[in-house]
Motif scaffolding. Sequence first.
Motif, PDB file in Angstrom:
ATOM      1  N   ILE A  18       0.877  -1.170   0.000  1.00 64.89           N
ATOM      2  CA  ILE A  18       0.000   0.000   0.000  1.00 64.89           C
ATOM      3  C   ILE A  18       0.916   1.222   0.000  1.00 64.89           C
ATOM      4  CG2 ILE A  18      -1.723   1.338   1.249  1.00 64.89           C
ATOM      5  CD1 ILE A  18      -2.691  -1.283   2.522  1.00 64.89           C
ATOM      6  N   HIS A  19       0.730   2.083  -0.989  1.00 67.90           N
ATOM      7  CA  HIS A  19       1.515   3.310  -1.088  1.00 67.90           C
ATOM      8  C   HIS A  19       0.580   4.504  -0.918  1.00 67.90           C
ATOM      9  CE1 HIS A  19       4.941   1.008  -2.496  1.00 67.90           C
ATOM     10  NE2 HIS A  19       4.150   0.427  -3.382  1.00 67.90           N
ATOM     11  N   VAL A  20       1.028   5.489  -0.153  1.00 64.42           N
ATOM     12  CA  VAL A  20       0.240   6.688   0.090  1.00 64.42           C
ATOM     13  C   VAL A  20       1.072   7.898  -0.331  1.00 64.42           C
ATOM     14  CG1 VAL A  20      -1.056   8.021   1.796  1.00 64.42           C
ATOM     15  CG2 VAL A  20      -0.850   5.535   2.055  1.00 64.42           C
ATOM     16  N   VAL A  21       0.476   8.756  -1.159  1.00 64.67           N
ATOM     17  CA  VAL A  21       1.141   9.985  -1.588  1.00 64.67           C
ATOM     18  C   VAL A  21       0.192  11.163  -1.371  1.00 64.67           C
ATOM     19  CG1 VAL A  21       2.568   8.803  -3.304  1.00 64.67           C
ATOM     20  CG2 VAL A  21       0.409   9.838  -4.004  1.00 64.67           C
ATOM     21  N   SER A  22       0.764  12.353  -1.431  1.00 63.96           N
ATOM     22  CA  SER A  22      -0.015  13.571  -1.284  1.00 63.96           C
ATOM     23  C   SER A  22       0.481  14.582  -2.301  1.00 63.96           C
ATOM     24  CB  SER A  22       0.142  14.129   0.127  1.00 63.96           C
ATOM     25  OG  SER A  22      -0.506  15.365   0.225  1.00 63.96           O
ATOM     26  N   ASP A  23      -0.416  15.453  -2.736  1.00 61.13           N
ATOM     27  CA  ASP A  23      -0.015  16.411  -3.769  1.00 61.13           C
ATOM     28  C   ASP A  23       0.309  17.802  -3.249  1.00 61.13           C
ATOM     29  OD1 ASP A  23      -2.549  17.322  -3.171  1.00 61.13           O
ATOM     30  OD2 ASP A  23      -3.394  16.917  -5.148  1.00 61.13           O
ATOM     31  N   ALA A  40       3.830   7.395   2.822  1.00 63.44           N
ATOM     32  CA  ALA A  40       4.114   6.121   3.485  1.00 63.44           C
ATOM     33  C   ALA A  40       3.960   4.976   2.506  1.00 63.44           C
ATOM     34  CB  ALA A  40       3.169   5.909   4.666  1.00 63.44           C
ATOM     35  N   SER A  41       4.682   3.894   2.757  1.00 60.62           N
ATOM     36  CA  SER A  41       4.528   2.643   2.019  1.00 60.62           C
ATOM     37  C   SER A  41       4.492   1.513   3.030  1.00 60.62           C
ATOM     38  CB  SER A  41       5.680   2.420   1.040  1.00 60.62           C
ATOM     39  OG  SER A  41       5.587   3.318  -0.046  1.00 60.62           O
ATOM     40  N   PHE A  42       3.588   0.590   2.819  1.00 59.41           N
ATOM     41  CA  PHE A  42       3.419  -0.548   3.718  1.00 59.41           C
ATOM     42  C   PHE A  42       3.546  -1.830   2.910  1.00 59.41           C
ATOM     43  CE2 PHE A  42       0.965   3.029   5.256  1.00 59.41           C
ATOM     44  CZ  PHE A  42       1.341   3.117   6.586  1.00 59.41           C
ATOM     45  N   MET A  91      -0.758  11.892   9.819  1.00 52.78           N
ATOM     46  CA  MET A  91      -0.080  12.636   8.773  1.00 52.78           C
ATOM     47  C   MET A  91      -0.130  14.124   9.095  1.00 52.78           C
ATOM     48  SD  MET A  91      -1.189  12.353   4.814  1.00 52.78           S
ATOM     49  CE  MET A  91      -0.644  13.529   3.619  1.00 52.78           C
ATOM     50  N   ARG A  92       0.934  14.798   8.827  1.00 49.39           N
ATOM     51  CA  ARG A  92       0.975  16.252   9.025  1.00 49.39           C
ATOM     52  C   ARG A  92       0.606  16.928   7.710  1.00 49.39           C
ATOM     53  NH1 ARG A  92       5.707  19.950  11.649  1.00 49.39           N
ATOM     54  NH2 ARG A  92       4.358  21.746  11.874  1.00 49.39           N
ATOM     55  N   MET A  93      -0.324  17.867   7.794  1.00 51.89           N
ATOM     56  CA  MET A  93      -0.784  18.585   6.604  1.00 51.89           C
ATOM     57  C   MET A  93      -0.790  20.076   6.893  1.00 51.89           C
ATOM     58  SD  MET A  93      -4.060  16.340   5.479  1.00 51.89           S
ATOM     59  CE  MET A  93      -3.973  14.584   5.282  1.00 51.89           C
ATOM     60  N   ALA A 131      -4.082   6.802  -2.281  1.00 53.65           N
ATOM     61  CA  ALA A 131      -3.568   5.488  -1.878  1.00 53.65           C
ATOM     62  C   ALA A 131      -3.654   4.539  -3.064  1.00 53.65           C
ATOM     63  CB  ALA A 131      -4.374   4.943  -0.715  1.00 53.65           C
ATOM     64  N   VAL A 132      -2.643   3.688  -3.202  1.00 58.43           N
ATOM     65  CA  VAL A 132      -2.626   2.648  -4.229  1.00 58.43           C
ATOM     66  C   VAL A 132      -2.251   1.335  -3.557  1.00 58.43           C
ATOM     67  CG1 VAL A 132      -1.548   1.822  -6.347  1.00 58.43           C
ATOM     68  CG2 VAL A 132      -2.029   4.243  -6.088  1.00 58.43           C
ATOM     69  N   ALA A 133      -3.043   0.308  -3.830  1.00 56.90           N
ATOM     70  CA  ALA A 133      -2.751  -1.034  -3.318  1.00 56.90           C
ATOM     71  C   ALA A 133      -2.309  -1.911  -4.482  1.00 56.90           C
ATOM     72  CB  ALA A 133      -3.989  -1.628  -2.662  1.00 56.90           C
ATOM     73  N   VAL A 134      -1.188  -2.593  -4.301  1.00 60.40           N
ATOM     74  CA  VAL A 134      -0.690  -3.540  -5.302  1.00 60.40           C
ATOM     75  C   VAL A 134      -1.034  -4.934  -4.793  1.00 60.40           C
ATOM     76  CG1 VAL A 134       1.331  -4.417  -6.519  1.00 60.40           C
ATOM     77  CG2 VAL A 134       1.181  -1.978  -5.939  1.00 60.40           C
ATOM     78  N   MET A 135      -1.733  -5.704  -5.619  1.00 60.09           N
ATOM     79  CA  MET A 135      -2.192  -7.030  -5.236  1.00 60.09           C
ATOM     80  C   MET A 135      -1.160  -8.091  -5.626  1.00 60.09           C
ATOM     81  SD  MET A 135      -4.979  -5.905  -3.998  1.00 60.09           S
ATOM     82  CE  MET A 135      -6.026  -7.291  -3.663  1.00 60.09           C
ATOM     83  N   SER A 136      -1.337  -9.284  -5.084  1.00 57.93           N
ATOM     84  CA  SER A 136      -0.406 -10.379  -5.354  1.00 57.93           C
ATOM     85  C   SER A 136      -0.408 -10.795  -6.825  1.00 57.93           C
ATOM     86  CB  SER A 136      -0.735 -11.585  -4.472  1.00 57.93           C
ATOM     87  OG  SER A 136      -2.078 -11.997  -4.680  1.00 57.93           O
TER      88      SER A 136
END
Length: 154
Positions: free
Chosen positions: A89-94, A102-104, A119-121, A129-134
């Motif tokens: 799971i990858h989280v980005v902000s613009d 963060a990446s999990f 998260m500080r904003m 958020a993007v989830a990469v599946m198996s």
Amino acid sequence: MTSLTPAGISRRQAVAALGLGSFAVTLVPLSAEATPDSAKKLLGELVKAAPKAGKIEIKTQEIAENGNTVPVRISVDSPMTDKDYVKEIHVVSDQNPSPGVASFLLTPASGKADVEFRMRMAETQNVIAVAVMSDGSAWTAAREVKVTIGGCGG
């Protein structure tokens, strides 16, 4: 009696200069350097498959009165079995100083694809958020969080 360093200043002067230098650096706020394009570019580097909308839920405040610690929860609809699970799971902000938040990394042993963090904003921004599946597929979701300044608007 003070000894001089090779540069011709005393050790006390050097320590004082370093202390003032670090103090001055802390007074300079970081500006938001991330943009929607830099967030998209980072996701392209982290995730090889083109993400589709769905399977992810981002739970956070719609309006954050205190941008210093905004709770964020990301959950992905997945059985988390050996053959079908969320790998990343990858989280980005613009609008953060850096687009990467963060990446999990997960395995079937994780039990469920559900992560929480704070998260500080400093300003209103999109959390993506993007989830990469198996199986290599990727899923995405985005949520705008409005950050108010002193509770008076954002």
